[in-house]
Design an enzyme around this catalytic site. Sequence first.
Site, PDB file in Angstrom:
ATOM      1  N   TYR A 208      65.566  34.012  -9.281  1.00 48.83           N
ATOM      2  CA  TYR A 208      65.306  34.143 -10.714  1.00 48.83           C
ATOM      3  C   TYR A 208      65.331  35.590 -11.191  1.00 48.83           C
ATOM      4  CZ  TYR A 208      63.702  29.322 -11.397  1.00 48.83           C
ATOM      5  OH  TYR A 208      63.608  27.966 -11.509  1.00 48.83           O
TER       6      TYR A 208
ATOM      7  N   ASP B  19      60.440  25.312  -7.671  1.00 47.86           N
ATOM      8  CA  ASP B  19      60.725  24.710  -8.971  1.00 47.86           C
ATOM      9  C   ASP B  19      61.247  23.285  -8.774  1.00 47.86           C
ATOM     10  OD1 ASP B  19      61.231  24.551 -11.779  1.00 47.86           O
ATOM     11  OD2 ASP B  19      63.349  24.962 -11.380  1.00 47.86           O
TER      12      ASP B  19
ATOM     13  N   ASP C 141      59.082  19.325  -9.338  1.00 45.60           N
ATOM     14  CA  ASP C 141      59.482  18.215 -10.231  1.00 45.60           C
ATOM     15  C   ASP C 141      59.680  16.944  -9.413  1.00 45.60           C
ATOM     16  OD1 ASP C 141      59.575  20.044 -12.403  1.00 45.60           O
ATOM     17  OD2 ASP C 141      61.298  19.005 -13.286  1.00 45.60           O
TER      18      ASP C 141
ATOM     19  N   LYS D  75      65.142  27.993   4.101  1.00 44.46           N
ATOM     20  CA  LYS D  75      66.502  27.571   4.473  1.00 44.46           C
ATOM     21  C   LYS D  75      66.986  28.603   5.508  1.00 44.46           C
ATOM     22  CE  LYS D  75      70.244  25.032   3.905  1.00 44.46           C
ATOM     23  NZ  LYS D  75      70.373  23.617   4.241  1.00 44.46           N
TER      24      LYS D  75
HETATM   25  C1  IPM Z   1      59.267  25.688 -14.860  1.00 43.11           C
HETATM   26  C2  IPM Z   1      60.574  25.788 -15.616  1.00 43.11           C
HETATM   27  C3  IPM Z   1      61.024  27.237 -15.683  1.00 43.11           C
HETATM   28  C4  IPM Z   1      61.294  27.687 -14.253  1.00 43.11           C
HETATM   29  C5  IPM Z   1      62.232  27.553 -16.573  1.00 43.11           C
HETATM   30  C6  IPM Z   1      62.107  26.990 -17.939  1.00 43.11           C
HETATM   31  C7  IPM Z   1      62.449  29.040 -16.649  1.00 43.11           C
HETATM   32  O1  IPM Z   1      61.539  24.967 -15.060  1.00 43.11           O
HETATM   33  O2  IPM Z   1      58.286  26.317 -15.280  1.00 43.11           O
HETATM   34  O3  IPM Z   1      59.201  24.961 -13.869  1.00 43.11           O
HETATM   35  O4  IPM Z   1      62.367  27.404 -13.707  1.00 43.11           O
HETATM   36  O5  IPM Z   1      60.418  28.337 -13.694  1.00 43.11           O
HETATM   37 MN    MN Z   2      60.742  23.616 -13.542  1.00 41.02          MN
END
Ligand code: IPM
Ligand code: MN
Length: 354
Positions: free
Chosen positions: A141, A246, A250, A190
């Site tokens: 990032y 990230d 999810d 990884k």
């Molecule tokens: C999160 C989001 C963010 C990330 C994006 C919107 C920059 O997906 O907070 O999980 O990838 O960190």
């Molecule tokens: Mn996210």
Amino acid sequence: MKASIVLLPGDGVGPEVVAEARKVLDAVSAKFSHQLSYASHLIGGIAIDETGDPLPPATLTACKAADAVLLGAVGGPKWDDPNAKTRPEKGLLAIRQGLGLYANLRPVKSYPELIASSPLKPERIAGVNLLVLRELTGGLYFGKQGREQTDRGVRAFDTLEYVDFEIRRIVKLGFTLARGRKKKLTSVDKANVIETSRLWRQIATELGKEFPDVALEHQLVDSCAMRLVTAPGSFDVMVTENMFGDILSDEAAVLTGSLGMLPSASLGEGKLGLYEPIHGSAPDIAGKGIANPVGTILSAAMLLRHSLGLEREAAAVEAAVEHALAKGARTKDLGGDKPLSTGAMGDTIVEALS
Ligand code: IPM
Ligand code: MN
Ligand code: NAD
């Protein structure tokens, strides 16, 4: 106690869910006689619209002076033009970096009442209680990125870099958090392919010697993604680099029944923290009053615990969420025949507090 909180509602469902978390913070502070003051500031797409900057300097200054920050979400199709000068998401990365918040805690708990809301088999998700610890201010990032015309075509690149101290501080926190839980740390990398992961694994192994009471295991990220849905009960704390965390978090949200359930705390060296649900601005449901506010409400509980040191109050909010779920309160994403609106879900949690 007195505390000042910056609210960053942001875009899409952000303002809807932050309003409910504020309701709950007001109720819990009244109950325990605390005085919280709030100031709302701009971030994300709305900040671009009003100032041209996804993180206006006034927002960062206000956050630095506050005791804690509660954020909704940023982004949406309105700001997705690939040729735009800036993006809402840049504001989020800049605030995490600007406040030095390198540690992102994403607890994942399966509630017995919500087992039917998950598409996974009940016996796999029952009793799941894990923590994704995501490195937040380094890695892919924040590395050099760009785009250029070459004789082979358009070349785009992103760079994944870590300096050893950035890995050491997050993995060390992973060990420390695991020590207070089930004493198991899974370091996800990884290392079979990328160099930063080989450094990560080396540092994790070295640190393991300082924490002999914590069982350390290494797992490659691809098979980790599989294990997260086949044997989620086998994890305690999972520590990993920014982008892996990230994606895995999810995925982990599926264990709880909805992405709308998961909270997060982003922490640095001091007490100041940024608290936000892990979901995004949910443009498909924004403005309809149906978003699930629980992830943001549980983020507010983490704010009480980590930035204000109010453990009893944090636990009261978490208990109120469980109580509301046990009584059958469900927003649309959680299924059920009579879904509650965002506001009604917030009200039910407030009622459960008293
Ligand atoms: C999160 C989001 C963010 C990330 C994006 C919107 C920059 O997906 O907070 O999980 O990838 O960190
Ligand atoms: Mn996210
Ligand atoms: P998303 O998390 O916004 O939505 C994914 C799916 O989950 C959608 O179907 C949405 O309706 C649902 N969902 C999300 N939150 C919910 C809630 N509280 N209640 C009920 N359902 C919910 O992810 P996306 O669609 O990939 O991204 C949309 C935008 O959000 C993008 O601009 C992205 O950059 C941004 N984003 C921001 C953050 C953040 O601010 N922290 C996090 C992730 C994505």
